[in-house]
Motif scaffolding. Structure first.
Motif, short mmCIF file in Angstrom:
data_model
loop_
_atom_site.label_atom_id
_atom_site.label_comp_id
_atom_site.label_asym_id
_atom_site.label_seq_id
_atom_site.Cartn_x
_atom_site.Cartn_y
_atom_site.Cartn_z
N SER A 18 -50.27 34.72 12.93
CA SER A 18 -50.61 34.61 11.50
C SER A 18 -49.86 33.46 10.84
N TRP A 19 -48.59 33.28 11.22
CA TRP A 19 -47.81 32.17 10.65
C TRP A 19 -48.47 30.84 10.98
N ILE A 20 -48.86 30.66 12.23
CA ILE A 20 -49.46 29.39 12.64
C ILE A 20 -50.80 29.19 11.94
N GLU A 21 -51.62 30.23 11.92
CA GLU A 21 -52.93 30.10 11.30
C GLU A 21 -52.81 29.80 9.81
N GLU A 22 -51.81 30.41 9.17
CA GLU A 22 -51.59 30.14 7.75
C GLU A 22 -51.15 28.69 7.54
N ALA A 23 -50.28 28.20 8.45
CA ALA A 23 -49.81 26.82 8.34
C ALA A 23 -50.96 25.84 8.52
N VAL A 24 -51.90 26.16 9.44
CA VAL A 24 -53.07 25.30 9.64
C VAL A 24 -53.97 25.33 8.41
N ASP A 25 -54.20 26.55 7.87
CA ASP A 25 -55.05 26.70 6.68
C ASP A 25 -54.49 25.91 5.49
N LYS A 26 -53.16 25.92 5.36
CA LYS A 26 -52.52 25.20 4.24
C LYS A 26 -52.35 23.72 4.54
N GLU A 27 -52.84 23.30 5.72
CA GLU A 27 -52.82 21.90 6.13
C GLU A 27 -51.41 21.34 6.22
N TYR A 28 -50.46 22.21 6.65
CA TYR A 28 -49.14 21.70 6.95
C TYR A 28 -49.23 20.71 8.11
N PHE A 29 -50.18 20.94 9.00
CA PHE A 29 -50.40 20.03 10.10
C PHE A 29 -51.85 20.17 10.58
N LYS A 30 -52.29 19.19 11.33
CA LYS A 30 -53.68 19.15 11.80
C LYS A 30 -53.83 19.97 13.07
N TYR A 31 -55.00 20.60 13.22
CA TYR A 31 -55.30 21.37 14.43
C TYR A 31 -56.22 20.56 15.34
N TYR A 32 -55.86 20.47 16.62
CA TYR A 32 -56.64 19.74 17.61
C TYR A 32 -57.21 20.73 18.62
N GLU A 33 -58.50 20.57 18.93
CA GLU A 33 -59.12 21.40 19.95
C GLU A 33 -58.60 20.97 21.32
N TYR A 34 -58.08 21.94 22.06
CA TYR A 34 -57.46 21.61 23.35
C TYR A 34 -58.47 20.99 24.32
N ASN A 35 -59.73 21.46 24.27
CA ASN A 35 -60.72 20.96 25.23
C ASN A 35 -61.12 19.50 24.97
N GLN A 36 -60.61 18.92 23.85
CA GLN A 36 -60.88 17.52 23.57
C GLN A 36 -59.87 16.59 24.26
N PHE A 37 -58.82 17.18 24.85
CA PHE A 37 -57.85 16.39 25.61
C PHE A 37 -58.28 16.32 27.07
N ASN A 38 -57.99 15.20 27.71
CA ASN A 38 -58.31 15.05 29.13
C ASN A 38 -57.21 14.23 29.81
N ASN A 39 -57.29 14.16 31.13
CA ASN A 39 -56.30 13.42 31.92
C ASN A 39 -54.88 13.88 31.59
N ILE A 40 -54.70 15.19 31.53
CA ILE A 40 -53.40 15.78 31.15
C ILE A 40 -52.46 15.72 32.35
N GLN A 41 -51.30 15.08 32.16
CA GLN A 41 -50.34 14.91 33.25
C GLN A 41 -48.94 15.34 32.80
N HIS A 42 -48.27 16.10 33.64
CA HIS A 42 -46.91 16.55 33.35
C HIS A 42 -45.95 15.36 33.47
N ILE A 43 -45.13 15.12 32.43
CA ILE A 43 -44.21 13.97 32.47
C ILE A 43 -42.75 14.35 32.26
N GLY A 44 -42.47 15.61 31.94
CA GLY A 44 -41.08 15.99 31.75
C GLY A 44 -40.91 17.46 31.45
N THR A 45 -39.69 17.95 31.68
CA THR A 45 -39.36 19.34 31.40
C THR A 45 -38.03 19.40 30.66
N GLY A 46 -38.00 20.17 29.58
CA GLY A 46 -36.79 20.34 28.81
C GLY A 46 -36.27 21.76 28.90
N GLY A 47 -35.31 22.08 28.05
CA GLY A 47 -34.69 23.39 28.10
C GLY A 47 -35.61 24.50 27.66
#
Length: 600
Positions: A18-47
Motif C-alpha cells: 500500500s505504501w508503494i502504491e500510494e507513493a506511485v499514485d502521488k507521483e513521488y516517482f515514476k512506475y516502469y513496467e518490468y516487461n518493457q526492460f530487456n537484455n537484463i544482466q547482473h553487474i553487482g551484489t551489495g549487502g
C-alpha cells in the motif's frame, strides 16, 4: 501458531504494498513496467540486494535496476524515504538519478526494484584501478571537485549521506555520480543488522570510533590515488584505533602540493578544525580555474609561436602581441582574476600575522564586489584569499575574536558568522556584530543590516527598517545601496511601490557598473515597467550583463535568441548563452540546452 504467523506476514505485505502504491499514485516517482526492460544482466551484489543493467524498450538507453534480498516494512519505508530524498537533489549533475520503480511478479510475490541511472564506469574504486594511469591531475582535480559539490548539495538540503565510501561513488561518462545516500545503512540499522563500521574506515570521522557523532559539516578527503597505503591495509579494529590516534596515509610522491594541502587539512581529528565542505569546493574550484586560465594562455602563446616564421613583418607584429599578452596575463592574475593579490613582500608579511592588514584587504574587496553587484562571489573570494596566500584562516579568526577594536575587524567577524566561514553559520551573532559596526559609521555594514531586516536573518523581519538602512547607503551614492533601495521601491518593501523611482535608482547603480542593476534595467525595458517597452534597449542591457558573467542575463539573452524576441532568431547563439548559464548551475538553462541540442 503457524496460521498466526502467516496472517501477520500477510498484513505486513499488504501494508508495504500500500505504501508503494500510494507513493506511485502521488507521483513521488515514476512506475516502469518490468516487461518493457530487456537484455537484463547482473553487474553487482551489495549487502542488501543485487544490481542489474538493462535496456529500455529495445533502445540503447540503459538503466540500472536495484533489487533487494528481503522486502519488508522496514526496507520499503527506507526505499520510499530514499526516493523522496532523491527528488530533492535530482537536479544535481553529480548525483545519480533515480528514475522510479518497477515490479517483478514471481510466485505470487511482488518484488519492487529501483530504476536508476546507469553508471558505465562502475564505482570509484574500480574506476581508479582501471584508469589511474590515464588520468591527469587536472582530471583528478575535476573529479574531486565534482564529488565535493555533490556532498555540498546534500548538506544544502539538510541531508547527511551516512554511508559515503568509494563503492557508493559511481562514475558515468568519466563524471562523478554520488549514490545510495545511506539507504543500505539505514535498512541495516532499522533491521537491527550488525553494522559493518570497519568496512568504510577511510570515510568515517575518527571520533566515531570512540563515540557516536553526527556532524554534517565534517569533511573526510583522501588522495584519490590507487597507491594510497591506507587502502592496502585490512579494515579491522587495529586500523580504526590507529586512525583515531592520528595515523593517516602517507602522501604519495609526485602529488601536487596544492592538492596535498587541501586533503591533509581534511584529516584533522577534531571536526571543528577541519574545513567545511564549502571551503573544499571553493579551494578545488580555485585550482581548476587557475589551470584553465594558464592553459588558455599557453594555447594562445603557442599559436603565436607557430606563426613566428611566417614573415619578418608578421613576426615583429606577433612578438609585440605576445609581449602585450604576457603583460595582460600578469595584470589579469594580479588585478582581475584575484583582486585580493598582494606582492610577494606583502605575502611574506601576512604570514607574520599582520592580520590587521588582512582585515582591511578583505573589507576592501568585499566592498568592491558589492559595488559590481557580484557580492555572492565574496565568500568564495575570501576562501581563495586564505588559500592563495597560505594564511591560516583559523588563526585569523582567533585574532578577530580578540581584536574587535576597528570597524573592519568587527564587520569581518560578523561576515564570517553570516556566511559560515571558519565557524558555523550564526545569523544572530552576525546581526549583532553588524549593529555594533554600524555605530562606527561602517557603511558596508549598514547595507548588510538592511538585508538582515529584509530577509529576517538573525532578527525579526522588518521592512521599514530595511528600507531605512538601504536608503542611508543609497544616500552615500553607493551603487549597492541604490540597487537595494530600487528593489524596495519595485517590490513595496517598507515603502509604496514606485516603479519610476526603482528605474531611476537602477539606472544610477548601472552607471557604476553594477551588473544586477544593468540586468534589472533590461527587465524593465522588456516588460515596460516604469518605462516604455524597448526590445533594443533590453537586448543591449542583457548583452552587457551577460558579458559580465551574470547568470540571469545569460539565460534571458539566450531566450531572446531562441524566440526571436526583438532580435533575429539564432539558435546557435541561444545554445551558446544557455551553455554559459548552464555552466553556472542554472537548471532551466541545462534543460533548455538539452532540448535544443536534441532538436538540432
Amino acid at each position: 501458531m503457524s496460521d498466526n504467523i502467516k496472517m501477520q506476514d500477510t498484513e505486513y505485505t499488504n501494508e508495504w504494498v500500500s505504501w508503494i502504491e500510494e507513493a506511485v499514485d502521488k507521483e513521488y516517482f515514476k512506475y516502469y513496467e518490468y516487461n518493457q526492460f530487456n537484455n537484463i544482466q547482473h553487474i553487482g551484489t551489495g549487502g542488501f540486494g543485487k544490481v542489474y543493467r538493462a535496456n529500455w524498450k529495445r533502445s540503447e538507453k540503459q538503466f540500472a535496476l536495484k533489487s533487494f534480498f528481503s522486502l519488508d516494512n522496514v526496507t520499503v519505508k527506507e526505499i520510499v524515504r530514499e526516493l523522496k530524498i532523491q527528488r530533492e537533489v535530482d537536479f544535481h549533475d553529480n548525483i545519480i538519478r533515480c528514475y522510479g520503480i518497477t515490479k517483478l511478479e514471481t510466485d505470487n510475490h511482488n518484488n519492487y526494484w529501483l530504476v536508476m541511472e546507469y553508471a558505465d564506469g562502475g564505482n570509484l574504486r574500480c574506476y581508479l584501478k582501471e584508469n589511474f594511469t590515464k588520468l591527469s591531475w587536472d582530471d583528478k582535480y575535476k573529479m574531486a571537485h565534482q564529488l565535493s559539490c555533490a556532498v555540498s548539495c546534500l548538506h544544502n538540503e539538510g541531508i547527511v549521506h551516512r554511508d559515503l565510501h568509494s563503492c557508493n561513488i559511481l562514475v558515468r561518462n568519466n563524471t562523478i555520480k554520488l549514490a545510495d545516500f545511506g539507504l543500505s545503512k539505514r535498512i541495516g540499522a532499522s533491521s537491527n543488522f550488525q553494522s559493518k563500521l570497519f568496512g568504510i574506515v577511510p570515510y568515517v570521522d575518527p571520533k566515531s570510533f570512540s563515540r557516536r557523532r553526527n556532524n554534517n559539516q565534517s569533511t573526510q578527503m583522501y588522495s584519490l590515488n590507487e597507491k594510497s597505503d591506507i587502502y592496502s591495509e585490512q579494515y579491522d579494529i587495529g586500523l580504526a584505533l590507529d586512525i583515531s590516534q592520528g595515523h593517516r596515509e602517507t602522501v604519495v610522491p609526485d602529488t601536487p602540493d596544492e592538492y596535498v594541502k587541501i586533503y591533509t587539512k581534511c584529516w584533522y581529528g577534531e571536526p571543528d578544525n577541519r574545513p567545511t565542505i564549502y571551503q573544499v569546493v571553493d579551494w578545488l574550484n580555485s585550482i581548476i580555474t587557475k589551470k584553465d586560465v594558464i592553459l588558455e594562455y599557453h594555447q594562445i602563446s603557442n599559436e603565436l609561436e607557430l606563426n613566428e616564421n611566417s614573415s619578418s613583418s608578421n613576426n615583429s607584429e606577433l612578438q609585440g602581441d605576445l609581449s602585450q599578452l604576457i603583460q595582460n596575463f600578469n595584470k589579469m592574475n594580479t588585478k582581475e582574476i584575484d583582486s585580493m593579490a598582494i606582492s610577494s613582500k606583502q605575502e611574506n608579511h601576512s604570514t607574520e600575522k599582520d592580520f590587521n592588514m588582512i582585515a582591511n584587504e578583505i573589507n576592501d574587496f568585499i566592498t568592491e564586489l558589492n559595488i559590481k553587484g557580484i557580492e555572492k562571489e565574496s565568500r568564495k573570494r575570501v576562501i581563495e584569499y586564505f588559500y592563495n596566500h597560505n594564511i591560516n584562516s583559523q588563526e585569523f579568526y582567533n585574532w578577530l575574536l580578540n581584536n574587535q577594536n576597528s570597524s573592519n575587524s568587527i564587520f569581518i567577524l560578523g561576515y564570517f558568522n553570516h556566511y559560515g566561514i571558519v565557524t558555523n553559520r550564526n545569523d544572530e551573532k552576525a546581526f549583532n556584530l553588524y549593529i555594533n559596526t554600524s555605530e562606527k559609521n561602517h557603511i558596508l555594514t549598514q547595507q548588510y543590516i538592511g538585508h538582515c531586516y529584509r530577509l529576517g536573518h538573525g532578527t525579526m523581519k522588518n521592512d521599514k527598517l530595511a528600507f531605512e538602512y538601504h536608503e542611508k547607503v543609497a544616500n552615500e551614492n553607493l551603487s549597492y545601496g541604490q540597487l537595494s533601495l530600487g528593489y524596495c521601491y519595485e517590490n513595496g518593501i517598507g515603502v509604496e511601490k514606485d516603479f519610476k523611482k526603482a528605474f531611476y535608482l537602477y539606472g544610477k547603480a548601472a552607471n557604476d557598473g553594477n551588473v544586477i542593476a544593468i540586468f534589472n534595467l533590461g527587465y524593465f525595458y522588456k516588460n515596460g515597467i516604469g518605462i516604455e517597452k524597448d526590445y533594443n534597449k533590453t537586448f543591449e542591457l542583457y548583452q552587457n550583463a551577460a558579458n559580465l558573467g551574470y547568470n540571469d542575463a545569460q539565460y534571458n539573452l539566450a531566450l531572446m535568441y531562441e524566440k526571436g524576441n526583438g532580435i533575429t532568431k539564432d539558435i546557435g547563439k541561444a545554445i551558446y548563452w544557455y551553455e554559459k548559464s548552464a555552466k553556472q548551475g542554472d537548471q532551466d538553462a541545462q534543460n533548455k540546452l538539452k532540448e535544443l541540442q536534441k532538436n538540432q
